[in-house]
Motif scaffolding. Structure first.
Motif, short mmCIF file in Angstrom:
data_model
loop_
_atom_site.label_atom_id
_atom_site.label_comp_id
_atom_site.label_asym_id
_atom_site.label_seq_id
_atom_site.Cartn_x
_atom_site.Cartn_y
_atom_site.Cartn_z
N SER A 13 0.83 -1.39 0.09
CA SER A 13 -0.12 0.09 0.09
C SER A 13 0.94 1.27 0.25
N GLU A 14 0.61 2.06 -0.86
CA GLU A 14 1.07 3.50 -0.81
C GLU A 14 0.31 4.50 -0.03
N LEU A 15 1.28 5.14 1.03
CA LEU A 15 0.67 6.25 2.17
C LEU A 15 1.18 7.38 1.48
N SER A 16 0.68 7.91 0.53
CA SER A 16 1.39 9.18 -0.12
C SER A 16 1.07 10.61 0.66
N ASN A 17 0.01 10.70 1.49
CA ASN A 17 -0.27 11.89 2.25
C ASN A 17 0.24 11.90 3.66
N PHE A 18 1.03 10.87 4.06
CA PHE A 18 1.61 10.98 5.39
C PHE A 18 3.05 10.61 5.34
N THR A 19 3.84 10.96 6.10
CA THR A 19 5.40 10.63 6.28
C THR A 19 5.53 9.48 7.53
N GLU A 20 6.72 8.74 7.29
CA GLU A 20 6.81 7.74 8.11
C GLU A 20 7.11 8.22 9.68
N ILE A 21 7.50 9.54 9.80
CA ILE A 21 7.56 10.17 10.98
C ILE A 21 6.53 10.55 11.83
N GLU A 22 5.44 10.87 10.79
CA GLU A 22 4.10 11.07 11.33
C GLU A 22 3.26 9.80 11.86
N LEU A 23 3.79 8.53 11.10
CA LEU A 23 2.99 7.36 11.37
C LEU A 23 3.84 6.33 12.44
N LYS A 24 4.98 6.70 12.74
CA LYS A 24 5.67 6.00 13.39
C LYS A 24 4.88 5.13 14.77
N GLY A 25 5.10 4.06 14.87
CA GLY A 25 4.22 3.29 15.73
C GLY A 25 2.69 3.09 15.72
N VAL A 26 2.04 3.45 14.41
CA VAL A 26 0.76 3.50 14.30
C VAL A 26 0.69 2.33 13.55
N VAL A 27 -0.36 1.35 13.94
CA VAL A 27 -0.60 0.04 13.52
C VAL A 27 -1.09 -0.03 12.03
N PRO A 28 -0.42 -1.07 11.15
CA PRO A 28 -0.92 -0.74 9.80
C PRO A 28 -2.49 -0.71 9.50
N GLU A 29 -3.30 -1.20 10.16
CA GLU A 29 -4.78 -1.18 9.75
C GLU A 29 -5.14 0.43 10.02
N LEU A 30 -4.52 1.06 10.92
CA LEU A 30 -5.26 2.31 11.24
C LEU A 30 -4.34 3.33 10.01
N ARG A 31 -3.07 2.99 9.79
CA ARG A 31 -2.52 3.52 8.38
C ARG A 31 -3.20 3.71 7.32
N VAL A 32 -3.71 2.41 6.80
CA VAL A 32 -4.55 2.23 5.72
C VAL A 32 -5.85 3.23 5.70
N LYS A 33 -6.57 3.17 7.16
CA LYS A 33 -7.81 3.84 7.34
C LYS A 33 -7.62 5.35 7.02
N LEU A 34 -6.42 5.72 7.61
CA LEU A 34 -6.04 7.29 7.61
C LEU A 34 -6.06 7.63 6.06
N GLN A 35 -5.30 6.84 5.27
CA GLN A 35 -5.02 7.11 3.91
C GLN A 35 -6.43 7.23 3.18
N ALA A 36 -7.26 6.19 3.55
CA ALA A 36 -8.72 6.26 2.88
C ALA A 36 -9.56 7.27 3.45
N LEU A 37 -9.30 7.67 4.68
CA LEU A 37 -10.18 8.88 5.29
C LEU A 37 -9.79 10.16 4.33
N ARG A 38 -8.30 10.35 4.25
CA ARG A 38 -7.75 11.35 3.25
C ARG A 38 -8.40 11.45 2.19
N TYR A 39 -8.59 10.43 1.47
CA TYR A 39 -9.21 10.56 -0.07
C TYR A 39 -10.65 10.68 0.12
N LEU A 40 -11.15 9.95 0.94
CA LEU A 40 -12.73 10.04 1.14
C LEU A 40 -13.34 11.51 1.62
#
Length: 134
Positions: A13-40
């Motif tokens: 999966s590509e998380l183009s709207n968030f940096t690895e620093i912002e997402l450090k320690g965030v579980v993968p499921e939440l990362r995916v949901k955040l990207q989907a939230l950004r697009y939706l």
């Protein structure tokens, strides 16, 4: 900056709207949901708080984040709040807190489910409201 990772199904999966620093320690499921939230929601989103080691809540588990429409700590706009809440409910976020300056999004399954609360940032207290959809 983008971050690529493997989701639970093993797909990249590509998380183009968030940096690895912002997402450090965030579980993968939440990362995916955040990207989907950004697009939706179709609006820029700033992560104001992610993993907080030692926190006994969702932030300490990597299962909760705080987001805003700005990085200055100013109150969030009503249109941003509307777009994000609409998208968050449709994506199945089951723990949502709204505050003057941010929105908390959580996915912990060990905590109370299907709740939205209005928090007071100065007193750090909140009222939990159960939602029922028919």
């Amino acid at each position: 900056m983008s971050s690529t990772f493997l989701d639970q199904g093993g797909a990249s999966s590509e998380l183009s709207n968030f940096t690895e620093i912002e997402l450090k320690g965030v579980v993968p499921e939440l990362r995916v949901k955040l990207q989907a939230l950004r697009y939706l929601a179709n609006t820029p989103i700033h992560l104001t708080s992610g993993l907080r080691p030692g926190d006994d809540g969702e932030h300490g588990e990597g299962m909760g984040v705080d987001i805003s429409d700005n990085s200055a700590g100013a109150p969030i706009g009503s249109r941003f709040r509307h777009y994000v809440l609409k998208a968050a409910y449709s994506l199945g976020f089951s723990r949502i807190g709204t505050y003057d300056r941010h929105i908390h999004l959580g996915i912990s399954v060990t905590r109370d489910q299907d709740v939205t609360w209005q928090g007071n940032e100065t007193q750090l207290t909140c009222l939990t409201v159960r939602l029922t959809f028919k």
